[in-house]
Motif scaffolding. Sequence first.
Motif, PDB file in Angstrom:
ATOM      1  N   GLN A 187       0.846  -1.715   0.743  1.00 32.09           N
ATOM      2  CA  GLN A 187      -0.174   0.110   0.079  1.00 32.09           C
ATOM      3  C   GLN A 187       0.810   1.602   0.393  1.00 32.09           C
ATOM      4  OE1 GLN A 187      -2.834  -0.107   3.503  1.00 32.09           O
ATOM      5  NE2 GLN A 187      -3.675   2.057   2.267  1.00 32.09           N
ATOM      6  N   ARG A 188       2.443   1.803   0.548  1.00 37.30           N
ATOM      7  CA  ARG A 188       2.711   2.675   0.667  1.00 37.30           C
ATOM      8  C   ARG A 188       3.764   3.071  -0.352  1.00 37.30           C
ATOM      9  NH1 ARG A 188       7.824   2.494   4.597  1.00 37.30           N
ATOM     10  NH2 ARG A 188       8.798   4.443   3.828  1.00 37.30           N
ATOM     11  N   PHE A 189       4.168   1.115  -1.277  1.00 42.98           N
ATOM     12  CA  PHE A 189       4.255   2.006  -2.134  1.00 42.98           C
ATOM     13  C   PHE A 189       4.051   1.988  -3.533  1.00 42.98           C
ATOM     14  CE2 PHE A 189       8.280   0.238   0.210  1.00 42.98           C
ATOM     15  CZ  PHE A 189       8.749   1.477   0.274  1.00 42.98           C
ATOM     16  N   GLY A 190       2.298   1.496  -3.744  1.00 45.01           N
ATOM     17  CA  GLY A 190       1.716   1.776  -4.712  1.00 45.01           C
ATOM     18  C   GLY A 190       1.827   0.479  -5.786  1.00 45.01           C
ATOM     19  N   LEU A 191       1.643  -0.702  -4.803  1.00 41.96           N
ATOM     20  CA  LEU A 191       2.499  -2.008  -5.492  1.00 41.96           C
ATOM     21  C   LEU A 191       0.551  -2.757  -5.375  1.00 41.96           C
ATOM     22  CD1 LEU A 191       5.477  -2.769  -4.350  1.00 41.96           C
ATOM     23  CD2 LEU A 191       4.691  -1.916  -6.564  1.00 41.96           C
ATOM     24  N   VAL A 192       0.855  -3.401  -6.334  1.00 43.48           N
ATOM     25  CA  VAL A 192      -0.496  -4.758  -6.294  1.00 43.48           C
ATOM     26  C   VAL A 192      -0.279  -5.791  -5.449  1.00 43.48           C
ATOM     27  CG1 VAL A 192      -1.486  -6.121  -7.922  1.00 43.48           C
ATOM     28  CG2 VAL A 192      -0.577  -4.701  -9.015  1.00 43.48           C
ATOM     29  N   ALA A 193       1.187  -5.577  -4.197  1.00 40.99           N
ATOM     30  CA  ALA A 193       0.941  -6.800  -3.735  1.00 40.99           C
ATOM     31  C   ALA A 193       2.664  -6.641  -3.419  1.00 40.99           C
ATOM     32  CB  ALA A 193       0.749  -7.725  -3.840  1.00 40.99           C
ATOM     33  N   VAL A 194       3.228  -7.112  -2.118  1.00 45.18           N
ATOM     34  CA  VAL A 194       5.007  -7.322  -2.208  1.00 45.18           C
ATOM     35  C   VAL A 194       4.440  -8.909  -1.256  1.00 45.18           C
ATOM     36  CG1 VAL A 194       6.123  -7.595  -0.489  1.00 45.18           C
ATOM     37  CG2 VAL A 194       5.163  -5.310  -1.607  1.00 45.18           C
ATOM     38  N   LYS A 195       4.697 -10.291  -2.298  1.00 43.34           N
ATOM     39  CA  LYS A 195       4.606 -11.339  -1.571  1.00 43.34           C
ATOM     40  C   LYS A 195       5.935 -12.111  -0.744  1.00 43.34           C
ATOM     41  CE  LYS A 195       1.980 -13.346  -5.546  1.00 43.34           C
ATOM     42  NZ  LYS A 195       1.865 -14.427  -7.102  1.00 43.34           N
ATOM     43  N   SER A 196       7.006 -11.361  -0.713  1.00 45.62           N
ATOM     44  CA  SER A 196       8.354 -11.235   0.097  1.00 45.62           C
ATOM     45  C   SER A 196       8.948 -10.471   0.285  1.00 45.62           C
ATOM     46  CB  SER A 196       8.745 -13.023  -0.054  1.00 45.62           C
ATOM     47  OG  SER A 196       8.975 -12.820  -1.573  1.00 45.62           O
ATOM     48  N   LEU A 197       9.409 -10.236   1.310  1.00 44.14           N
ATOM     49  CA  LEU A 197      11.040  -9.127   0.939  1.00 44.14           C
ATOM     50  C   LEU A 197      11.950  -9.971   2.514  1.00 44.14           C
ATOM     51  CD1 LEU A 197      12.314  -6.623   1.130  1.00 44.14           C
ATOM     52  CD2 LEU A 197      10.383  -5.511   2.780  1.00 44.14           C
ATOM     53  N   ALA A 198      13.061 -10.224   1.702  1.00 44.15           N
ATOM     54  CA  ALA A 198      13.543 -10.748   3.006  1.00 44.15           C
ATOM     55  C   ALA A 198      15.143  -9.418   2.608  1.00 44.15           C
ATOM     56  CB  ALA A 198      13.467 -12.531   2.759  1.00 44.15           C
ATOM     57  N   ALA A 199      15.905 -10.132   3.746  1.00 40.87           N
ATOM     58  CA  ALA A 199      17.199  -8.895   3.293  1.00 40.87           C
ATOM     59  C   ALA A 199      18.239  -9.701   4.878  1.00 40.87           C
ATOM     60  CB  ALA A 199      17.322  -7.761   4.048  1.00 40.87           C
ATOM     61  N   ARG A 200      19.187 -10.238   4.639  1.00 41.20           N
ATOM     62  CA  ARG A 200      19.695 -10.684   4.686  1.00 41.20           C
ATOM     63  C   ARG A 200      21.379  -9.480   5.244  1.00 41.20           C
ATOM     64  NH1 ARG A 200      19.456 -15.893   5.538  1.00 41.20           N
ATOM     65  NH2 ARG A 200      21.306 -16.568   6.741  1.00 41.20           N
ATOM     66  N   ILE A 201      21.375  -9.156   6.542  1.00 39.03           N
ATOM     67  CA  ILE A 201      22.480  -8.087   6.628  1.00 39.03           C
ATOM     68  C   ILE A 201      23.444  -8.052   7.458  1.00 39.03           C
ATOM     69  CG2 ILE A 201      22.777  -5.544   7.098  1.00 39.03           C
ATOM     70  CD1 ILE A 201      20.261  -5.212   5.873  1.00 39.03           C
ATOM     71  N   THR A 202      24.950  -7.501   7.614  1.00 34.39           N
ATOM     72  CA  THR A 202      25.763  -7.791   8.245  1.00 34.39           C
ATOM     73  C   THR A 202      26.115  -6.361   8.724  1.00 34.39           C
ATOM     74  OG1 THR A 202      26.725  -9.624   7.374  1.00 34.39           O
ATOM     75  CG2 THR A 202      28.302  -8.224   8.740  1.00 34.39           C
ATOM     76  N   LEU A 203      26.128  -5.843  10.437  1.00 34.39           N
ATOM     77  CA  LEU A 203      26.236  -5.107  11.001  1.00 34.39           C
ATOM     78  C   LEU A 203      27.731  -4.939  11.778  1.00 34.39           C
ATOM     79  CD1 LEU A 203      22.433  -4.866  12.900  1.00 34.39           C
ATOM     80  CD2 LEU A 203      23.914  -3.333  10.616  1.00 34.39           C
ATOM     81  N   LYS A 204      28.252  -3.961  10.949  1.00 35.95           N
ATOM     82  CA  LYS A 204      30.120  -3.396  11.564  1.00 35.95           C
ATOM     83  C   LYS A 204      29.919  -1.916  11.926  1.00 35.95           C
ATOM     84  CE  LYS A 204      34.000  -4.175  10.090  1.00 35.95           C
ATOM     85  NZ  LYS A 204      35.493  -4.108  11.049  1.00 35.95           N
ATOM     86  N   ALA A 205      30.402  -2.011  13.518  1.00 36.26           N
ATOM     87  CA  ALA A 205      30.991  -0.546  14.539  1.00 36.26           C
ATOM     88  C   ALA A 205      31.664  -0.118  13.520  1.00 36.26           C
ATOM     89  CB  ALA A 205      31.007  -0.590  15.344  1.00 36.26           C
ATOM     90  N   ASP A 206      31.142   0.964  12.967  1.00 34.49           N
ATOM     91  CA  ASP A 206      32.944   1.792  12.077  1.00 34.49           C
ATOM     92  C   ASP A 206      32.952   3.362  13.105  1.00 34.49           C
ATOM     93  OD1 ASP A 206      35.196   2.906  10.957  1.00 34.49           O
ATOM     94  OD2 ASP A 206      33.269   3.027   9.268  1.00 34.49           O
ATOM     95  N   GLY A 207      34.042   2.900  13.949  1.00 31.23           N
ATOM     96  CA  GLY A 207      33.792   4.341  15.299  1.00 31.23           C
ATOM     97  C   GLY A 207      32.238   5.017  15.648  1.00 31.23           C
ATOM     98  N   PRO A 208      31.594   5.827  15.643  1.00 35.75           N
ATOM     99  CA  PRO A 208      30.542   6.182  16.001  1.00 35.75           C
ATOM    100  C   PRO A 208      29.112   6.072  14.696  1.00 35.75           C
ATOM    101  CG  PRO A 208      31.875   8.301  14.971  1.00 35.75           C
ATOM    102  CD  PRO A 208      32.261   7.528  14.978  1.00 35.75           C
ATOM    103  N   THR A 209      29.527   5.421  13.987  1.00 34.09           N
ATOM    104  CA  THR A 209      28.900   5.233  13.087  1.00 34.09           C
ATOM    105  C   THR A 209      28.687   3.539  12.459  1.00 34.09           C
ATOM    106  OG1 THR A 209      30.363   4.569  11.057  1.00 34.09           O
ATOM    107  CG2 THR A 209      29.999   6.634  11.815  1.00 34.09           C
ATOM    108  N   VAL A 210      28.128   3.180  11.937  1.00 31.22           N
ATOM    109  CA  VAL A 210      27.535   1.218  12.355  1.00 31.22           C
ATOM    110  C   VAL A 210      27.485   1.750  10.705  1.00 31.22           C
ATOM    111  CG1 VAL A 210      25.965  -0.275  11.643  1.00 31.22           C
ATOM    112  CG2 VAL A 210      26.224   1.674  13.788  1.00 31.22           C
ATOM    113  N   ARG A 211      27.744   0.701   9.297  1.00 31.78           N
ATOM    114  CA  ARG A 211      27.554   0.011   8.608  1.00 31.78           C
ATOM    115  C   ARG A 211      27.154  -1.655   8.550  1.00 31.78           C
ATOM    116  NH1 ARG A 211      30.817   3.207   4.937  1.00 31.78           N
ATOM    117  NH2 ARG A 211      32.564   4.840   6.082  1.00 31.78           N
ATOM    118  N   ALA A 212      25.960  -1.493   6.973  1.00 30.80           N
ATOM    119  CA  ALA A 212      24.936  -2.195   7.418  1.00 30.80           C
ATOM    120  C   ALA A 212      25.330  -3.030   6.086  1.00 30.80           C
ATOM    121  CB  ALA A 212      24.223  -1.905   7.523  1.00 30.80           C
ATOM    122  N   THR A 213      26.272  -4.050   4.858  1.00 30.56           N
ATOM    123  CA  THR A 213      25.884  -4.482   3.936  1.00 30.56           C
ATOM    124  C   THR A 213      24.900  -5.810   4.290  1.00 30.56           C
ATOM    125  OG1 THR A 213      28.410  -5.920   4.930  1.00 30.56           O
ATOM    126  CG2 THR A 213      28.637  -3.233   3.872  1.00 30.56           C
ATOM    127  N   GLY A 214      24.621  -6.463   2.608  1.00 37.87           N
ATOM    128  CA  GLY A 214      24.234  -7.192   2.757  1.00 37.87           C
ATOM    129  C   GLY A 214      22.797  -7.422   1.096  1.00 37.87           C
TER     130      GLY A 214
END
Length: 167
Positions: free
Chosen positions: A32-59
């Motif tokens: 509904q938010r993105f104006g799509l007919v449907a979102v059948k599935s959504l998944a993300a695999r993400i690694t979080l790594k501290a970088d000083g006061p910041t955080v890097r997220a990759t996946g």
Amino acid sequence: MSELSRPYDATRLPTAEQVIEASAEECAALAQRFGLVAVKSLAARITLKADGPTVRATGQLKADVVQSCAVSGEDLPVKIAEPIALHFVPPADSPESEEEIELEAEDLDEIEMEGTRFDLGEAVAQSLALAIDPYLEGPGAEEVRKAGLLGQAESSPFAALKGLIKE
């Protein structure tokens, strides 16, 4: 509040890879938010790594969505697979100015934290939004486009005058 809220604290990051999967209710809300007919599935695999006061997220983000053809309106299934590379940064200390600034490529995916907290789920949802093709066309688009062009010529105000002209 985000449809896919997954809050984290930069001072207590998990060491294991994080898996964000949207529930059926979250998928419906994102569609509904993105104006799509449907979102059948959504998944993300993400690694979080501290970088000083910041955080890097990759996946990787994967989603199966159904969106409408931009021309014909027919439903089209779409598979999305996108890399994720985000950088969560502490809030800016100085107030924003009206001065124009130039961003470097690595600055484009920076997301400001609220204190030490950030919402990885919302970042995944925004990544999905950026991966959606707003001008997606299906196989029947050209046919509809041609029919629409002919229909416009026949229904224009000048088409009625055509019968009044004697040849």
